[in-house]
Design a protein around this motif. Sequence first.
Motif, short mmCIF file in Angstrom:
data_model
loop_
_atom_site.label_atom_id
_atom_site.label_comp_id
_atom_site.label_asym_id
_atom_site.label_seq_id
_atom_site.Cartn_x
_atom_site.Cartn_y
_atom_site.Cartn_z
N UNK A 152 0.83 -1.21 0.00
CA UNK A 152 0.00 0.00 0.00
C UNK A 152 0.87 1.26 0.00
N UNK A 153 2.04 1.20 0.65
CA UNK A 153 2.92 2.37 0.64
C UNK A 153 3.43 2.64 -0.77
N UNK A 154 3.76 1.56 -1.50
CA UNK A 154 4.21 1.73 -2.88
C UNK A 154 3.07 2.25 -3.75
N UNK A 155 1.85 1.70 -3.51
CA UNK A 155 0.68 2.15 -4.26
C UNK A 155 0.45 3.64 -4.02
N UNK A 187 -4.73 -4.86 7.26
CA UNK A 187 -5.16 -3.54 7.70
C UNK A 187 -4.14 -2.96 8.67
N UNK A 188 -3.69 -3.80 9.61
CA UNK A 188 -2.69 -3.35 10.58
C UNK A 188 -1.39 -2.96 9.87
N UNK A 189 -1.11 -3.64 8.76
CA UNK A 189 0.09 -3.32 8.00
C UNK A 189 0.04 -1.90 7.46
N UNK A 190 -1.14 -1.52 6.92
CA UNK A 190 -1.28 -0.13 6.46
C UNK A 190 -1.14 0.83 7.63
N UNK A 226 -8.99 3.44 -1.59
CA UNK A 226 -8.36 2.31 -2.28
C UNK A 226 -7.26 1.64 -1.44
N UNK A 227 -6.57 2.44 -0.64
CA UNK A 227 -5.52 1.88 0.22
C UNK A 227 -6.12 0.88 1.20
N UNK A 228 -7.24 1.29 1.82
CA UNK A 228 -7.90 0.40 2.78
C UNK A 228 -8.37 -0.87 2.09
N UNK A 229 -8.95 -0.70 0.89
CA UNK A 229 -9.47 -1.87 0.17
C UNK A 229 -8.32 -2.82 -0.17
#
Lengths: 332, 330
Positions: free
Chosen positions: B80-83, B226-229, B94-97
């Motif tokens: 998600x960080x790269x996205x 989710x915790x990763x984000x 979109x990050x959460x999804x």
Amino acid sequence: MSLLSSTMAQAASARPGFSWRRLLKWETLLALVVLADFILNAWLSPYFLNPWTLSDASFNFTEQAIVALPMALLIIAGEIDISVGSTMALCSVVMGMEAGAGFSTPVVVAGGLFVGFLAGCFNGVLVTGFRVPSIVATIGTLSLFRGIAYALVGNGVLKSYAPDFAYFGQGYVAGPISFELFLFAVLAILFAVVLHKTVIGQRIYAIGANPIASRLSGIRVEATKFWIFALLGLTAGLASVLLTSRLGSTRPSIASGWELSIITIVILGGVSIDGGQGSVLGVVLSALLIGLVTFGLNLLNVPGIVLGIVTGGLLIGVVAISSALGRSGRRR
Amino acid sequence: VLKKLFLQSPAEVGLSLLIILLLAIVTIAFPAFLNPDNLRSAFDDTALLLMMAIGEMFVLLTRSVDLSVAANAALTGMVVALFNAAHPGAGVLPVLVIALALGGLLGTLNGLLVWQLRIPSIVVTLGTLSVFRGLVYIVSGGAWVNSDQMSASFLGFVRLPFLGINLLSWAGIGVAILAFLFLRYTLTGRNIYAAGNNPNAATYAGINVGRMQCIAFMLSGAISGLAGYFWAARFGVAYTDVASGFELQVIAACVIGGVSISGGVGGVAGVVLGALFLGIIKNALPVVGISPFFQMAFSGLVITVAVVLNAGTYRNRHGRRILEHQEAAP
């Protein structure tokens, strides 16, 4: 009723002749993969078949493989210890402090071994005395031992080892055969004899296959488990001597994450995580395999963390293949 | 079974008292601990631990164990960080999804290996732990994603203040409430308990035990994702070794909270207390002035003592130890 019948099924599957045939199948599979990787490595690099290259290659798995031997005994007996990496760190720190205080090499080594033994005994008491499930107990001691190592050294490095201390991790017994490799071979034979040819070994299988029946048969289940924990701690101390000697220095983060690599070697070697099944030959082959794969990927300049994909994939893949081939002795 | 599960409060009452005592000692001796900023940060740390511990609890309840939660969080956090770095304008949704979907997918992979190939969960997740960590390196090329590459909304989402605490803390509370409702009032939730408490009986009752395990792994994976984000956003960085070794703290929080490693026993309330206990200790030690190098030894000691004290409870509650099929006769 179902409990009884599943116990009987386990007893049947533990019958020597039957399980031997299965073990053989497992080890053949492993041996074939080892051979394939050996050929692949030789094909990838013209330098691979040089005896000194092979000797160098052995350094990246012997220390873990040495700890994998008693770990196999422990897992066969139905327990597990995930604190071995931390035990090694604690031993290494104690050795570093002893060396710093000017003790001679034999005293330093004895200190490392003794601390490992004590750490193993501590785990053993938690599991057999206080009856804490071993995975839970050793999650606690994993933080505890590593924490003590950090508390003793902080952010520092201990490296005042005497020159003769270097022999254990860097010395050679004869030609390209390193002391580490020699020690691993001797220990592997010793463990194989004890596990497969002695009453103690048969008792360990019995304990793992069915602790209740073992107890009713007069086997001292808890005492045996305790001594395997102690032996594992002692061996972790030994591996710590080798690793510390090879690196020539101690940081509290030494050998972190090794517990998972060591358990991977054991499981990949065909030892059932449920206990009661496995052989020393399988563990030796899987250690060789992981060592060869690591070395082959090193030749290709693959970074260390990516090796994890290969070893992790190998672990799941080989277990999945064997499970698909009908080795469904994995009880749930 | 229902009665038995909810009559186990004594252990949880004891733990609550211990936590209150701990808080009282810390705050009386060191009032600085009650500084709002400090408390907010402590809540945020605990929320991360709590979320992942609840995911782990689902898996432990079905007599399995998930060692890959931290590696899953690291991989999902990196993706998600790269996205976000590539599409800074896309916003948080979109990050959460992606975080939930990718995390859930990785968890389902674990679950399918356990369910369909009948590989013991400890073996599967030991393998996927290494694989996920390696994949973090591959997708990132070994590089770090730093906070200056992350968009303001990506970083700010977890810090949105609401009723005095950050959104991250609310997310932890939300996950706990949802998990409680799920386990208590849905058929699947009840089946998860049944599958772990007595797989044979559950099978005869028409419950697909393997499917329950797979669902537990999927939930654990989605929560870890989710915790990763949240982790990447809270600390403003994503790299290969994020949360390395955190899986063991997650399991420790469950065990301290009274979740049995042998399945079928434990609940959300206990896990909340277990996570609070570890979270308070972790955040109080620096305030108390214990050197960072002693903190690990101290929390290791606390974990060891806590699991030894809990061992007595294991024996009394339908204890089946992991790796052992029946409790040996005393």
